[in-house]
Design a protein around this motif. Structure first.
Motif, mmCIF file in Angstrom:
data_model
loop_
_atom_site.group_PDB
_atom_site.id
_atom_site.type_symbol
_atom_site.label_atom_id
_atom_site.label_comp_id
_atom_site.label_asym_id
_atom_site.label_seq_id
_atom_site.Cartn_x
_atom_site.Cartn_y
_atom_site.Cartn_z
ATOM 1 N N SER A 146 29.828 80.048 22.911
ATOM 2 C CA SER A 146 31.191 79.697 23.305
ATOM 3 C C SER A 146 31.272 78.949 24.634
ATOM 4 C CB SER A 146 32.093 80.948 23.360
ATOM 5 O OG SER A 146 32.159 81.557 22.097
ATOM 6 N N PHE A 147 30.156 78.736 25.303
ATOM 7 C CA PHE A 147 30.188 77.973 26.544
ATOM 8 C C PHE A 147 28.792 77.446 26.858
ATOM 9 C CE2 PHE A 147 28.494 81.894 28.198
ATOM 10 C CZ PHE A 147 27.725 81.523 29.296
ATOM 11 N N TYR A 148 28.748 76.492 27.771
ATOM 12 C CA TYR A 148 27.491 76.033 28.358
ATOM 13 C C TYR A 148 27.806 75.509 29.755
ATOM 14 C CZ TYR A 148 29.123 71.328 27.073
ATOM 15 O OH TYR A 148 29.867 70.174 26.933
ATOM 16 N N TRP A 149 26.772 75.253 30.536
ATOM 17 C CA TRP A 149 26.968 74.652 31.845
ATOM 18 C C TRP A 149 26.790 73.134 31.735
ATOM 19 C CZ3 TRP A 149 24.697 79.516 31.672
ATOM 20 C CH2 TRP A 149 25.196 80.490 32.545
ATOM 21 N N ASP A 150 27.807 72.374 32.117
ATOM 22 C CA ASP A 150 27.642 70.928 32.187
ATOM 23 C C ASP A 150 26.620 70.587 33.270
ATOM 24 O OD1 ASP A 150 27.966 68.206 31.854
ATOM 25 O OD2 ASP A 150 29.640 68.095 33.246
ATOM 26 N N TYR A 151 26.729 71.282 34.411
ATOM 27 C CA TYR A 151 25.727 71.115 35.465
ATOM 28 C C TYR A 151 25.735 72.322 36.392
ATOM 29 C CZ TYR A 151 29.708 69.651 38.416
ATOM 30 O OH TYR A 151 30.900 69.605 39.096
ATOM 31 N N VAL A 152 24.607 72.513 37.057
ATOM 32 C CA VAL A 152 24.480 73.459 38.167
ATOM 33 C C VAL A 152 23.768 72.713 39.290
ATOM 34 C CG1 VAL A 152 23.469 75.601 39.013
ATOM 35 C CG2 VAL A 152 24.398 75.507 36.689
ATOM 36 N N ASN A 153 24.475 72.518 40.394
ATOM 37 C CA ASN A 153 23.908 71.871 41.574
ATOM 38 C C ASN A 153 23.770 72.912 42.689
ATOM 39 O OD1 ASN A 153 23.986 69.419 40.213
ATOM 40 N ND2 ASN A 153 25.996 68.874 41.027
ATOM 41 N N VAL A 154 22.587 73.014 43.235
ATOM 42 C CA VAL A 154 22.320 74.021 44.266
ATOM 43 C C VAL A 154 21.942 73.325 45.565
ATOM 44 C CG1 VAL A 154 20.949 76.031 44.906
ATOM 45 C CG2 VAL A 154 21.529 75.635 42.505
ATOM 46 N N ASN A 155 22.624 73.709 46.640
ATOM 47 C CA ASN A 155 22.350 73.157 47.968
ATOM 48 C C ASN A 155 21.839 74.281 48.868
ATOM 49 O OD1 ASN A 155 22.841 70.539 49.595
ATOM 50 N ND2 ASN A 155 23.612 72.142 50.941
ATOM 51 N N ILE A 156 20.660 74.085 49.461
ATOM 52 C CA ILE A 156 20.043 75.098 50.327
ATOM 53 C C ILE A 156 19.937 74.536 51.743
ATOM 54 C CG2 ILE A 156 18.022 76.553 50.717
ATOM 55 C CD1 ILE A 156 17.371 76.167 47.703
ATOM 56 N N ASP A 157 20.716 75.093 52.668
ATOM 57 C CA ASP A 157 20.670 74.670 54.067
ATOM 58 C C ASP A 157 19.871 75.695 54.858
ATOM 59 O OD1 ASP A 157 22.207 72.268 54.027
ATOM 60 O OD2 ASP A 157 24.022 73.467 53.800
ATOM 61 N N VAL A 158 18.683 75.306 55.303
ATOM 62 C CA VAL A 158 17.828 76.198 56.087
ATOM 63 C C VAL A 158 18.282 76.168 57.546
ATOM 64 C CG1 VAL A 158 15.469 76.703 56.801
ATOM 65 C CG2 VAL A 158 15.902 75.788 54.517
ATOM 66 N N LEU A 198 21.508 79.154 53.824
ATOM 67 C CA LEU A 198 22.877 79.125 53.329
ATOM 68 C C LEU A 198 22.868 78.384 51.997
ATOM 69 C CD1 LEU A 198 24.869 78.296 56.595
ATOM 70 C CD2 LEU A 198 24.230 80.531 55.664
ATOM 71 N N VAL A 199 23.167 79.112 50.935
ATOM 72 C CA VAL A 199 23.059 78.557 49.584
ATOM 73 C C VAL A 199 24.444 78.348 48.996
ATOM 74 C CG1 VAL A 199 22.089 78.867 47.278
ATOM 75 C CG2 VAL A 199 20.859 79.760 49.273
ATOM 76 N N THR A 200 24.645 77.168 48.422
ATOM 77 C CA THR A 200 25.875 76.865 47.685
ATOM 78 C C THR A 200 25.494 76.456 46.274
ATOM 79 O OG1 THR A 200 27.047 76.121 49.659
ATOM 80 C CG2 THR A 200 27.929 75.418 47.539
ATOM 81 N N GLU A 201 26.025 77.168 45.296
ATOM 82 C CA GLU A 201 25.809 76.828 43.887
ATOM 83 C C GLU A 201 27.110 76.270 43.320
ATOM 84 O OE1 GLU A 201 24.429 80.174 41.718
ATOM 85 O OE2 GLU A 201 22.698 80.537 43.024
ATOM 86 N N GLU A 202 27.066 75.054 42.843
ATOM 87 C CA GLU A 202 28.215 74.455 42.162
ATOM 88 C C GLU A 202 27.939 74.515 40.665
ATOM 89 O OE1 GLU A 202 30.920 70.372 42.111
ATOM 90 O OE2 GLU A 202 28.977 70.416 43.142
ATOM 91 N N GLN A 203 28.703 75.351 39.964
ATOM 92 C CA GLN A 203 28.468 75.582 38.542
ATOM 93 C C GLN A 203 29.684 75.128 37.735
ATOM 94 O OE1 GLN A 203 27.216 79.517 37.483
ATOM 95 N NE2 GLN A 203 25.994 79.821 39.328
ATOM 96 N N LYS A 204 29.462 74.175 36.833
ATOM 97 C CA LYS A 204 30.544 73.731 35.956
ATOM 98 C C LYS A 204 30.340 74.315 34.567
ATOM 99 C CE LYS A 204 33.107 69.804 34.096
ATOM 100 N NZ LYS A 204 33.248 68.337 34.028
ATOM 101 N N TYR A 205 31.223 75.262 34.211
ATOM 102 C CA TYR A 205 31.225 75.866 32.880
ATOM 103 C C TYR A 205 32.079 75.020 31.939
ATOM 104 C CZ TYR A 205 29.496 80.480 34.526
ATOM 105 O OH TYR A 205 28.760 81.517 35.029
#
Length: 256
Positions: free
Chosen positions: A33-45, A52-59
């Motif tokens: 019933s769903f999938y991820w169009d994209y997952v972008n992960v940003n890791i700021d050391v 500091l991790v930011t995950e942008e997840q598009k369902y």
């Protein structure tokens, strides 16, 4: 020759199987019933070693589904994960967290009227996540997670280092699903998956730099491992002594 031919056949079969899985990933998504169009992960050391991790997840929801989302992050080789927030369209979504089976879980809810898509930003701080190895420090993170039941069509990870590390990176690479790795500038590195990431596949990234640049203290989990090694050293030496004694006794017995 037979062994070589067998290996070639096995390799071909594995290649075909992977291609089939990739080709049918949209079908798997429909079943879920769903999938991820994209997952972008940003890791700021950070200079102190925090990440500091930011995950942008598009369902993308193809049919009606539960309104509750989860994210599980393994706590293996990490001191702590804190400062967790979930947002959508710059609005904070109330979330709860807990720890179970060496995973920290994040849970949040949102209204859903499928078919539609939702893009969530998951932010958190990783403390003690860097690895110390000999004379180097490693950013080593499973950015694209395997604990999923649906595919990710596009995956990208970016690692940003402090300015003090400009031009001092020893190595950068990825593990897991095939990915293109490149250096964007002296302190930024990008890893892009070459194909959809099916369930149980992951993308790990690693960036290595000399540990004497930032002088980051060793993480608690690494110190604990060292303590255990030191604690068991006498027993290891005792065991080796017994083995050597037994082998030497047998050799002397055979010679007599």
């Amino acid at each position: 020759m037979n062994k070589l031919r067998t290996r070639k056949i096995l390799f071909s079969l594995i290649t075909i199987l992977v291609a089939i899985l990739v080709a049918f990933s949209p079908a798997l998504a429909q079943q879920n019933s769903f999938y991820w169009d994209y997952v972008n992960v940003n890791i700021d050391v950070q200079n102190n070693g925090d990440m500091l991790v930011t995950e942008e997840q598009k369902y993308v929801f193809t049919s009606q589904y539960s309104q509750q989302r989860y994210r599980y992050i393994r706590l293996h080789k990490v001191d702590e994960i804190k400062d967790i927030t979930v947002t959508e369209n710059n609005q904070v979504i109330p979330s709860t967290t807990g720890i179970k089976n060496n995973y920290i879980w994040i849970r949040w809810q949102h209204p859903l009227k499928a078919p539609e898509s939702h893009t969530f930003l998951i932010n958190y701080r990783v403390i003690g996540g860097l690895h110390t190895k000999n004379k180097n420090t490693l950013v080593y993170w499973k950015a694209i997670f395997a604990k999923r039941t649906a595919p990710i069509q596009n995956a990208k990870v970016r690692v940003n280092l402090p300015e003090a590390l400009a031009g001092k990176v020893v190595d950068f690479r990825s593990f897991g699903v095939s990915a293109k790795s490149r250096q964007i500038n002296p302190t930024a590195f990008e890893f892009i998956a070459n194909q959809p990431v099916v369930p149980e596949q992951e993308l790990e990234v690693q960036v290595t730099f000399p540990k004497d640049v930032l002088n980051i203290p060793e993480s608690n989990w690494q110190r604990e491992i060292l303590k255990k090694i030191i604690l068991f050293l006498p027993f290891i030496f005792l065991l080796l002594g017994i083995i050597i004694f037994i082998i030497r006794s047998k050799l002397l017995k055979n010679q007599s």
